[in-house]
Design a protein around this motif. Sequence first.
Motif, short mmCIF file in Angstrom:
data_model
loop_
_atom_site.label_atom_id
_atom_site.label_comp_id
_atom_site.label_asym_id
_atom_site.label_seq_id
_atom_site.Cartn_x
_atom_site.Cartn_y
_atom_site.Cartn_z
N MET A 198 0.83 -1.19 0.00
CA MET A 198 0.00 0.00 0.00
C MET A 198 0.87 1.25 0.00
N SER A 199 0.44 2.25 -0.74
CA SER A 199 1.07 3.57 -0.83
C SER A 199 2.14 3.65 -1.91
N ASP A 200 2.38 2.56 -2.66
CA ASP A 200 3.26 2.69 -3.81
C ASP A 200 2.65 3.70 -4.78
N PRO A 201 3.38 4.72 -5.23
CA PRO A 201 2.80 5.72 -6.12
C PRO A 201 2.63 5.19 -7.54
N TYR A 202 1.75 5.82 -8.29
CA TYR A 202 1.55 5.47 -9.70
C TYR A 202 1.96 6.69 -10.53
N PRO A 203 3.17 6.68 -11.10
CA PRO A 203 3.69 7.87 -11.77
C PRO A 203 3.37 7.95 -13.25
N HIS A 204 2.56 7.03 -13.78
CA HIS A 204 2.37 6.91 -15.22
C HIS A 204 1.06 7.57 -15.66
N PRO A 205 0.92 7.78 -16.98
CA PRO A 205 -0.37 8.29 -17.49
C PRO A 205 -1.42 7.19 -17.43
N SER A 206 -2.69 7.58 -17.55
CA SER A 206 -3.73 6.56 -17.70
C SER A 206 -3.57 5.90 -19.06
N GLY A 207 -4.19 4.73 -19.21
CA GLY A 207 -3.98 3.97 -20.44
C GLY A 207 -2.62 3.31 -20.44
N ARG B 202 -14.56 5.83 -6.10
CA ARG B 202 -14.43 4.48 -6.62
C ARG B 202 -13.00 4.27 -7.08
N SER B 203 -12.58 3.03 -7.08
CA SER B 203 -11.20 2.71 -7.49
C SER B 203 -11.16 2.34 -8.96
N ASP B 204 -9.95 2.22 -9.51
CA ASP B 204 -9.84 1.81 -10.91
C ASP B 204 -10.12 0.32 -11.06
N THR C 71 -10.84 -5.95 -8.11
CA THR C 71 -9.55 -6.15 -7.46
C THR C 71 -9.47 -5.25 -6.24
N MET C 72 -8.69 -5.63 -5.25
CA MET C 72 -8.53 -4.82 -4.05
C MET C 72 -7.52 -3.69 -4.25
N ASP C 73 -6.93 -3.61 -5.43
CA ASP C 73 -5.93 -2.58 -5.71
C ASP C 73 -6.55 -1.36 -6.39
N GLY D 140 -2.33 4.57 -5.70
CA GLY D 140 -1.27 3.93 -4.92
C GLY D 140 -1.77 3.15 -3.73
N VAL D 141 -2.98 2.61 -3.83
CA VAL D 141 -3.55 1.82 -2.74
C VAL D 141 -3.57 0.36 -3.19
N TYR D 142 -2.97 -0.52 -2.39
CA TYR D 142 -2.86 -1.93 -2.78
C TYR D 142 -3.28 -2.85 -1.64
N GLY D 143 -4.09 -3.84 -1.98
CA GLY D 143 -4.45 -4.88 -1.03
C GLY D 143 -5.51 -4.55 -0.02
N THR D 144 -6.11 -3.37 -0.10
CA THR D 144 -7.14 -2.98 0.87
C THR D 144 -8.00 -1.86 0.29
N ARG D 145 -9.19 -1.73 0.83
CA ARG D 145 -10.06 -0.60 0.52
C ARG D 145 -10.44 0.15 1.79
#
Length: 771
Positions: A10-19, A659-661, A670-672, A677-682
């Motif tokens: 959890m908290s790993d950032p997502y630095p990329h564009p969508s798609g 809502r999540s992606d 998926t729980m991610d 940057g949220v992984y394994g939990t909601r």
Amino acid sequence: MSATTSGKKMSDPYPHPSGGWGSIREVTEILVQENVLSAKGIKVLLKQNKSDGFACVSCSWAKSGKPHVAEFCESGAKASAWEITSKRADAAFFAQHTLTELESWSDHELEGTGRLTEPMKWDAASDRYLPIAWTQAFAEIGAALRKLDPKSVVCYASGRASLETSYMWQLFARLYGNNNLPDSSNMCHETTSVALPQSIGVPIGTIRLEDFEHTDCIFFFGQNVGTNSPRMLHPLQEARKRGCEIITFNPIREPGLISFANPQSPLEMLTPKQTTISTQYHQPRVGGDSAVVMGICKTVIAADDAALRDGDARILDIEFIEQHTHGVEAFKQAARATAWEVIERESGLKREAIERAAAVYMKAKAVIVLYGMGLTQHRKGVRNVQMLCNMLFLRGNIGRPGAGVSPVRGHSNVQGQRTVGITEKPELAPLDKLAELFHFEPPRDKGLTTVEACEGVLDGSVKAFLGLGGNFTRAVPDTDRVEAAWRSLPLMVQIATKPNRSHLIHGELAYLLPCLGRIEIDRQASGEQAVSMEDSTGVMHGSRGQVEPAADTLLSEAAIVAGIAKATLDPNPHVDWDGWVGNYSRIRDMMALTFPENYKDINTRMWFPDGFPRPNAARERKWKTKTGKATFATPDSFEANPDMPETEPGRNLQLFTIRSDGQFNTTVYTMDDRFRGVYGTRKVLLMNPRDIAHWGLNDGEVVKASTISHDGIARSVGGLKIMSFDVPDGCVAGYYPECNPLIPLWHHDDQAKTPASKSIPISLEREPVAA
């Protein structure tokens, strides 16, 4: 708690564009997860949103008559894989698990068990669903309904059912004797359905797909395109490449509105190339949208006042305003009188930022405004929508190419269900025409909205719930209170494709009726059947099933509705349930007789590559309002929660649900949530670091959130982990539906009764760490 599906923390950032590669990876993972990464699975996806294929089972965004080779997005691929999965929740599954045990499962785990395969009835002695024959299920349901007062029965419709089934559903309810037809629109865009008729005379937006080719400016309010309707990113990318300005107002910076890498472009996949989507991105406080729009309007009106004084070209579209609008002078006076101090306080934005957006608006020749539930799910959601219309009226941006208002709907046919009569408001249904066609007297009293249906469950006046799809008890506000009362219902009937939590919170009698999915081939007496849908832009499309059914014991939605109706109602020679089920084109013939303006020649026109649009008077600048013109609505305030207390002046925490992606409505794939940057939990709360410090908390601590209200009812959700995030001061984001227990049932728009899920006053307290 379910494990992460990605192996990330959890908290790993997502630095990329969508798609881009992230989207391709997610699609591959869901296909593998559901055991459909095969030639069959790929073939199905290539038929998605095609004129000879099927309409996506997730979002309702428009589809082009000239589609891409892959005309599906990440969310749509997940929805399709979820439906054509090889996994089964059959009789053997329910024999292994009591409903009490299954209540402890997460939403993801429940639906992840796979497709339902045969009709089931809850057995009190074993606390399990046990198989029951279709004929017996219908007979028992009909017998139970005949004993009840029809006014005590709710006939709910989720947004996925076809136009044909929805038409049958509303007719059944009215033949039975009620207008209790709440639907998922009550929970998301009912504010649109109330606001737009008052402002422009139609209940839907005025934009069609071709307008994106002519616009030079797009405004976004409270809509996350990257998660909720990613296919829209293609016309947005094309518009940006033409130089179109895109200005976004959203409390959270969403990757889909920041940048986009097209997965179908080799250049963008093999290089760092991407398209910047938003040319301006502003983060107002939750509930601050009306103040933002008033600031824009104030700037435009001030510039026009100056132009008039100095003899320069006018900023306002005077010809449009004089010929087509009513109430402009009162609105202009209100805008001039609203102090910038008020606008800044309520919006959370500086004057300079709002004026920068207004400057672009004043230069643009054709402006589209898109909005989502971030605007509608408020105590003053109707006001929010009408303020957008006010802004567009000032420069004539309604009823011409490339300009207009566009509410972005959720479920794939939620708007279409309203078009065929799914409404609790008798004045919006063609009751006289139904009486003429089917020789009965329809009920004329108002039915129950979603909120009123829940109130009826709580006070005991609702005795039965029939659900045409959906996950009702999970989706509604005040979840804990509603679920507790739900168990006293005498009768519950759920039509569904997969198990969900609403099926576990049963009444005294509970039936689970599994139906064909939209992607499955539907064979009836006259051969393979097709169905029709209405997209978010008011265009109708046909849809054909592509794969064999999950089980030969499944019935179609239409067949199930007919089975319930025949078992419940006295015979009516003018209602041919069996004939309709045998040939869906006959249902469409009845739709065309009932709504001739909307469905003339539908059996032919639904297969046009571009579909066919329903009439939209506002697109032609014909105004079916009380004033006969496009009507300015002057707001009386800009408060988001005028009746809610402050915990501390200036530091009230306002929760808004997101809502999540890896989610569509209550379905969690998926729980991610890689975009955040949220992984394994909601079970998280996204908070501004300054608020975390102000509350004496630390990033990563676990807290309990409690609602602040005057009604004396304790509402709380515990086990929520604090996560530092870029949200405005005083604003907190939490996932839907996990945070729904915090929303008071009475906390809704004052006109539309849409739950105000985007602005819930809460307090926090630290929870002890488990030993």
